[in-house]
Scaffold this motif. Structure first.
Motif, short mmCIF file in Angstrom:
data_model
loop_
_atom_site.label_atom_id
_atom_site.label_comp_id
_atom_site.label_asym_id
_atom_site.label_seq_id
_atom_site.Cartn_x
_atom_site.Cartn_y
_atom_site.Cartn_z
N GLU A 134 0.81 -1.22 0.00
CA GLU A 134 0.00 0.00 0.00
C GLU A 134 0.85 1.27 0.00
OE1 GLU A 134 -2.61 -0.60 3.32
OE2 GLU A 134 -3.68 -2.23 2.32
N ASP A 135 2.18 1.14 0.07
CA ASP A 135 3.06 2.31 0.00
C ASP A 135 2.95 2.95 -1.38
OD1 ASP A 135 4.08 1.79 2.52
OD2 ASP A 135 5.87 0.77 1.76
N PRO A 136 2.98 4.28 -1.46
CA PRO A 136 3.02 4.93 -2.78
C PRO A 136 4.27 4.47 -3.53
CG PRO A 136 2.61 6.54 -1.04
CD PRO A 136 2.96 5.24 -0.36
N GLY A 137 4.10 4.04 -4.76
CA GLY A 137 5.22 3.61 -5.60
C GLY A 137 5.72 2.20 -5.34
N ALA A 138 5.05 1.47 -4.44
CA ALA A 138 5.47 0.10 -4.16
C ALA A 138 5.18 -0.79 -5.37
CB ALA A 138 4.73 -0.44 -2.95
N PRO A 139 6.06 -1.75 -5.65
CA PRO A 139 5.79 -2.68 -6.76
C PRO A 139 4.57 -3.53 -6.41
CG PRO A 139 7.68 -3.41 -5.48
CD PRO A 139 7.29 -2.06 -4.95
N SER A 144 10.45 4.46 -3.74
CA SER A 144 9.78 5.64 -3.18
C SER A 144 10.42 6.17 -1.89
CB SER A 144 8.30 5.35 -2.92
OG SER A 144 7.65 5.05 -4.12
N GLY A 145 11.73 6.34 -1.89
CA GLY A 145 12.42 6.89 -0.74
C GLY A 145 12.81 5.88 0.32
N GLY A 179 20.02 -4.01 1.68
CA GLY A 179 21.44 -4.29 1.61
C GLY A 179 21.82 -5.62 0.99
N TRP A 180 20.86 -6.31 0.40
CA TRP A 180 21.14 -7.57 -0.27
C TRP A 180 21.68 -7.26 -1.67
CZ3 TRP A 180 19.46 -12.74 1.28
CH2 TRP A 180 18.92 -12.79 2.57
N THR A 181 22.30 -8.25 -2.30
CA THR A 181 22.80 -8.16 -3.67
C THR A 181 22.10 -9.21 -4.50
OG1 THR A 181 24.95 -7.51 -2.82
CG2 THR A 181 24.87 -8.27 -5.09
N LYS A 182 21.69 -8.85 -5.70
CA LYS A 182 21.14 -9.83 -6.64
C LYS A 182 22.34 -10.45 -7.34
CE LYS A 182 17.56 -10.26 -10.14
NZ LYS A 182 16.49 -9.52 -10.83
N VAL A 183 22.61 -11.72 -7.05
CA VAL A 183 23.83 -12.38 -7.49
C VAL A 183 23.70 -12.95 -8.89
CG1 VAL A 183 25.48 -14.20 -6.95
CG2 VAL A 183 24.38 -12.94 -5.11
N LEU A 235 10.95 -8.55 -4.61
CA LEU A 235 12.16 -8.82 -3.84
C LEU A 235 13.30 -7.90 -4.26
CD1 LEU A 235 12.10 -12.72 -3.59
CD2 LEU A 235 11.69 -11.06 -1.76
N ASP A 236 13.42 -7.62 -5.58
CA ASP A 236 14.43 -6.66 -6.05
C ASP A 236 14.25 -5.31 -5.34
OD1 ASP A 236 15.48 -8.51 -7.81
OD2 ASP A 236 14.72 -7.53 -9.62
N ALA A 237 13.00 -4.86 -5.26
CA ALA A 237 12.72 -3.55 -4.66
C ALA A 237 13.00 -3.55 -3.15
CB ALA A 237 11.27 -3.15 -4.92
N ILE A 238 12.58 -4.57 -2.45
CA ILE A 238 12.74 -4.60 -0.99
C ILE A 238 14.17 -4.93 -0.58
CG2 ILE A 238 12.05 -5.77 1.14
CD1 ILE A 238 9.27 -6.12 -0.16
N LEU A 239 14.74 -5.95 -1.18
CA LEU A 239 16.06 -6.41 -0.76
C LEU A 239 17.21 -5.59 -1.33
CD1 LEU A 239 15.59 -10.28 -1.07
CD2 LEU A 239 15.39 -8.87 0.99
#
Length: 123
Positions: free
Chosen positions: A9-14, A42-43, A48-52, A33-37
């Motif tokens: 429900e966040d503005p701009g959330a995937p 949206s600010g 701090g994860w890396t997509k390996v 997961l790309d967006a969160i991790l």
């Protein structure tokens, strides 16, 4: 340490994307997961994860993320969505990952199904 809450429900959330005449969700868990991790949105910063890596196998959407653990060696999260399998996605933790199909030191697989079809939201 401040806590960041990520919500659909966040503005701009995937968002999960509804598609198809059969009335199923085209799972967008990798983008979420790309967006969160990794990337944030949206600010809100990523965690701090890396997509390996992503799978090189045709038709596969397996993706591997890595987080540097403060306690042991790196932690790898394997994620796979399966829109043709009842709106399922799977996640699994592994210690060593050579490819998304070749890994060791892993946990049990977590499969999720029906909650996506109830409202299409993630929390």
């Amino acid at each position: 340490m401040p806590v960041t809450f990520y919500s659909s429900e966040d503005p701009g959330a995937p968002q999960f994307v509804y598609s198809g005449s059969s009335g199923s969700y085209k799972i967008g868990i990798i983008e979420i997961l790309d967006a969160i991790l990794v990337n944030g949105y949206s600010g809100k910063t990523g965690l701090g994860w890396t997509k390996v890596m992503t799978s090189a196998v045709a038709g596969s959407d397996r993706t591997v993320y890595r987080n540097q653990s403060a306690y042991e060696s790196d932690c790898h999260l394997l994620a796979e969505s399966s829109p043709t399998n009842g709106g399922c996605f799977k996640m699994q933790i592994a210690d060593v990952v050579s490819t998304p199909e070749d890994y060791s030191g892993y946990s049990q697989v977590i499969n999720t199904y029906k909650w996506l079809q109830m409202d299409g939201c993630w929390r």
